[in-house]
Design a protein around this motif. Structure first.
Motif, PDB file in Angstrom:
ATOM      1  N   GLU A  88      -3.660   2.655  -8.834  1.00 17.81           N
ATOM      2  CA  GLU A  88      -3.885   3.694  -9.828  1.00 17.81           C
ATOM      3  C   GLU A  88      -2.796   3.517 -10.874  1.00 17.81           C
ATOM      4  N   ILE A  89      -3.206   3.562 -12.122  1.00 17.34           N
ATOM      5  CA  ILE A  89      -2.307   3.245 -13.231  1.00 17.34           C
ATOM      6  C   ILE A  89      -2.255   4.439 -14.173  1.00 17.34           C
ATOM      7  N   SER A  90      -1.089   5.073 -14.235  1.00 19.40           N
ATOM      8  CA  SER A  90      -0.877   6.171 -15.178  1.00 19.40           C
ATOM      9  C   SER A  90      -0.372   5.556 -16.472  1.00 19.40           C
ATOM     10  N   VAL A  91      -1.103   5.800 -17.563  1.00 21.95           N
ATOM     11  CA  VAL A  91      -0.858   5.089 -18.820  1.00 21.95           C
ATOM     12  C   VAL A  91      -0.824   6.121 -19.959  1.00 21.95           C
ATOM     13  N   VAL A 110       2.609   2.644 -11.881  1.00 15.33           N
ATOM     14  CA  VAL A 110       1.577   2.004 -11.064  1.00 15.33           C
ATOM     15  C   VAL A 110       1.792   2.366  -9.598  1.00 15.33           C
ATOM     16  N   THR A 111       0.736   2.764  -8.915  1.00 18.65           N
ATOM     17  CA  THR A 111       0.809   2.925  -7.462  1.00 18.65           C
ATOM     18  C   THR A 111      -0.247   2.025  -6.834  1.00 18.65           C
ATOM     19  N   ARG A 112       0.078   1.532  -5.644  1.00 23.15           N
ATOM     20  CA  ARG A 112      -0.935   0.741  -4.926  1.00 23.15           C
ATOM     21  C   ARG A 112      -1.666   1.713  -4.013  1.00 23.15           C
ATOM     22  N   SER A 113      -2.700   2.285  -4.535  1.00 22.89           N
ATOM     23  CA  SER A 113      -3.392   3.357  -3.823  1.00 22.89           C
ATOM     24  C   SER A 113      -4.786   3.496  -4.411  1.00 22.89           C
ATOM     25  N   GLY A 114      -5.490   4.484  -3.958  1.00 23.58           N
ATOM     26  CA  GLY A 114      -6.829   4.730  -4.483  1.00 23.58           C
ATOM     27  C   GLY A 114      -7.614   5.573  -3.514  1.00 23.58           C
ATOM     28  N   TYR A 115      -8.905   5.695  -3.786  1.00 18.17           N
ATOM     29  CA  TYR A 115      -9.712   6.608  -2.971  1.00 18.17           C
ATOM     30  C   TYR A 115     -11.068   5.997  -2.676  1.00 18.17           C
ATOM     31  N   PHE A 117       0.835  -1.206   0.000  1.00 14.42           N
ATOM     32  CA  PHE A 117       0.000   0.000   0.000  1.00 14.42           C
ATOM     33  C   PHE A 117       0.872   1.260   0.000  1.00 14.42           C
ATOM     34  N   MET A 118       0.495   2.214  -0.823  1.00 16.64           N
ATOM     35  CA  MET A 118       1.180   3.510  -0.931  1.00 16.64           C
ATOM     36  C   MET A 118       2.624   3.373  -1.430  1.00 16.64           C
ATOM     37  N   THR A 119       2.813   2.445  -2.378  1.00 10.14           N
ATOM     38  CA  THR A 119       4.114   2.383  -3.055  1.00 10.14           C
ATOM     39  C   THR A 119       3.904   2.534  -4.559  1.00 10.14           C
ATOM     40  N   TYR A 120       5.015   2.784  -5.233  1.00  9.84           N
ATOM     41  CA  TYR A 120       5.022   3.098  -6.663  1.00  9.84           C
ATOM     42  C   TYR A 120       6.001   2.197  -7.386  1.00  9.84           C
ATOM     43  N   ALA A 121       5.683   1.848  -8.631  1.00  5.26           N
ATOM     44  CA  ALA A 121       6.653   1.180  -9.493  1.00  5.26           C
ATOM     45  C   ALA A 121       6.312   1.481 -10.945  1.00  5.26           C
ATOM     46  N   ALA A 122       7.347   1.695 -11.742  1.00  4.97           N
ATOM     47  CA  ALA A 122       7.158   1.804 -13.191  1.00  4.97           C
ATOM     48  C   ALA A 122       7.208   0.382 -13.723  1.00  4.97           C
TER      49      ALA A 122
END
Lengths: 367, 122
Positions: A196-199, A184-189, A169-174
């Motif tokens: 959440e996936i930035s594409v 990609v981050t393991r997060s959300g609302y 939770f609350m980490t990031y990886a390309a």
């Protein structure tokens, strides 16, 4: 559909329409408020399996430079310098009065910070960032943002990106997702586990279709996004927080690290440090109506004698709670869990209780 | 038996001296999932246009306005526990209340089905 010449679209607009999304204006965009499943079922599906949300209207930015963290700290009370590589944090842009200009997610992506801000505020946020940090701030308009939320999110995403399953939770990886380079981050609302996936914008619809092809995934609109975040006790900017509310009043003190509380150095530090030390005059709390009637935003909160003590800032029906839920601000003396208050709904006082947030137990995958 | 409609997307089924009131399929579609219904009290007297109930979806609250003046003679108490009936059967089991109307001429001011369809956008 009404003509909407000034409304923007996202890379998924055509997909939403083909899926039967009911499109409405939101923060300058045409966005799906619900799909044929309907808000209640979309909400419950997300809590039971996985929901796919288009959050491409939100602003994505990069802040370059080895000193990006310390420079961003002049605008936010969160500890950004202390944010480890591959980790992310929730914070707020504050103003000189200690009010909140916007809330945001900041990720340490190694050689830069990756920032996600609210759609309605992104132009002002970008101007604020550029005014203070200059050319180090780079907008990322060519990226879409998808949120995959719910207990099945991990199982779904690992079919397209096995490494996503290892994230905390609350980490990031390309990483590549279905062969597409993503952040990609393991997060959300939503209060659920998820990503959440930035594409890249031109690959977003392809990725969304591949995620939706999984039997556990349904497309989810803004209606359920709102009820999910409300049950999760999360603030919606412009409603639960704004320039008139401080992070302390908003019960966001947890998002301000120890060093920042002591050192200050962010806009509004005088007020915010004073409220940390002495307590704020009012506080954001959860409110559970005792009857079935929802209390909407703007509903007056009174004490047992009918004296006004605050206002509801978000309220409605919680599908997982299976009853009405709300949050709002009350005078600090009434902020204690269990305090009996009244909500004035259509002129009639309705009994309610101050309650601890969130309304539902979070499903976050702690590292 | 005739069915008439109001501009506020209510249907009014007239049988003898009593009108049964509910919201139209178009209205429930626009509201989305109904999660709360508040009904008037049996025996209550209402004037045409009075707020006489509330229907709330996840998204929004709407008032129900009395289509005609009269006395509330029966309410659909089942809706309080199963408000979703308003979505699944808006013109049948999803009725709100029955009103014994006092001025039959008020019915003339309501729309017929063709006029309502035009009002609701076809």
């Amino acid at each position: 559909m009404t003509d909407s010449p000034n409304l923007k679209t996202t890379p998924l607009t055509a997909l939403h329409e083909s899926l039967g999304g009911k499109m409405v204006p939101f923060a300058g965009y045409m966005m799906p408020v619900q799909f044929p499943l309907g808000v209640l079922s979309e909400h419950r599906h997300t809590r039971a399996k996985a929901g796919l949300f288009d959050v491409s209207h939100m602003g994505q930015l990069r802040i370059d430079g080895h000193d990006a963290g310390s420079r961003l700290e002049t605008l936010v009370p969160g500890d950004i310098v202390g944010l480890g590589t591959g980790r992310m944090r929730y914070t707020q842009f504050t103003n000189a009065d200690g009010g909140i200009l916007d809330d945001l997610m900041v990720t340490n992506a190694g050689d830069h910070l990756f920032v996600v801000v609210n759609a309605a505020c992104k132009e002002a946020d970008t101007a604020l960032l550029k005014g203070s940090l200059g050319k180090a701030v780079v907008e990322l308009p060519d990226r879409a943002l998808l949120a995959l939320q719910g207990p099945a999110a991990e199982g779904v995403l690992k079919t397209l990106a096995p490494a996503a399953a290892e994230m905390a939770f609350m980490t990031y990886a390309a990483m590549d997702v279905a062969g597409i380079p993503c952040f990609v981050t393991r997060s959300g609302y939503t209060g659920e586990d998820g990503y959440e996936i930035s594409v890249p914008a031109d690959r977003a619809a392809t990725l969304a279709e591949q995620l939706l092809a999984h039997p556990d995934v349904e497309p989810i609109g803004l209606g359920a996004r709102d009820s999910l975040r409300l049950e999760a006790g999360l603030c919606l900017y412009g409603h639960d927080i704004d320039t008139t509310t401080s992070p302390i009043e908003a019960a966001l003190t947890w998002s301000i690290g120890k060093r920042r509380r002591e050192e200050g150095g962010f806009p509004g530090a005088v007020r915010i440090q004073s409220e940390i030390a002495n307590g704020p005059a009012r506080r954001r709390v959860g409110i559970k109506p005792e009857g079935r009637a929802p209390a909407r935003e703007g509903t007056e909160i009174t004490d047992a004698d009918g004296r006004a003590i605050g206002q509801v800032t978000s309220g409605g029906f919680g599908p997982s709670v299976d009853g009405p839920v709300a949050m709002g601000y009350v005078e600090t003396g009434f902020a204690k869990d269990g305090t009996a208050v009244q909500l004035v709904v259509r002129g009639k006082p309705m009994p309610a209780r101050v309650t601890r947030l969130p309304f539902v137990a979070p499903g976050y995958k702690r590292g | 038996m005739t069915v008439k409609y109001t501009e506020d997307h209510e249907w009014v089924r007239v049988e003898g001296g009593v009108a049964t009131v509910g919201i139209t399929d178009h209205a429930q579609e626009q509201l989305g999932d109904v999660v709360f219904v508040e009904l008037p009290d049996t025996g209550q007297t209402v004037a045409r246009g009075d707020a006489s109930g509330v229907v709330e979806s996840v998204k929004a609250a709407s008032e129900i306005y009395a289509p005609v003046s009269g006395e509330i003679v029966e309410v659909n108490q089942a809706l309080v526990d199963t408000p979703g009936t308003v979505n699944s059967d808006p013109t049948g089991a999803g009725w709100f209340y029955k009103i014994k109307f006092s001025d039959p001429s008020e019915l003339d001011g309501l729309m017929d089905e063709a006029a309502y369809k035009a009002h609701a956008g076809g």
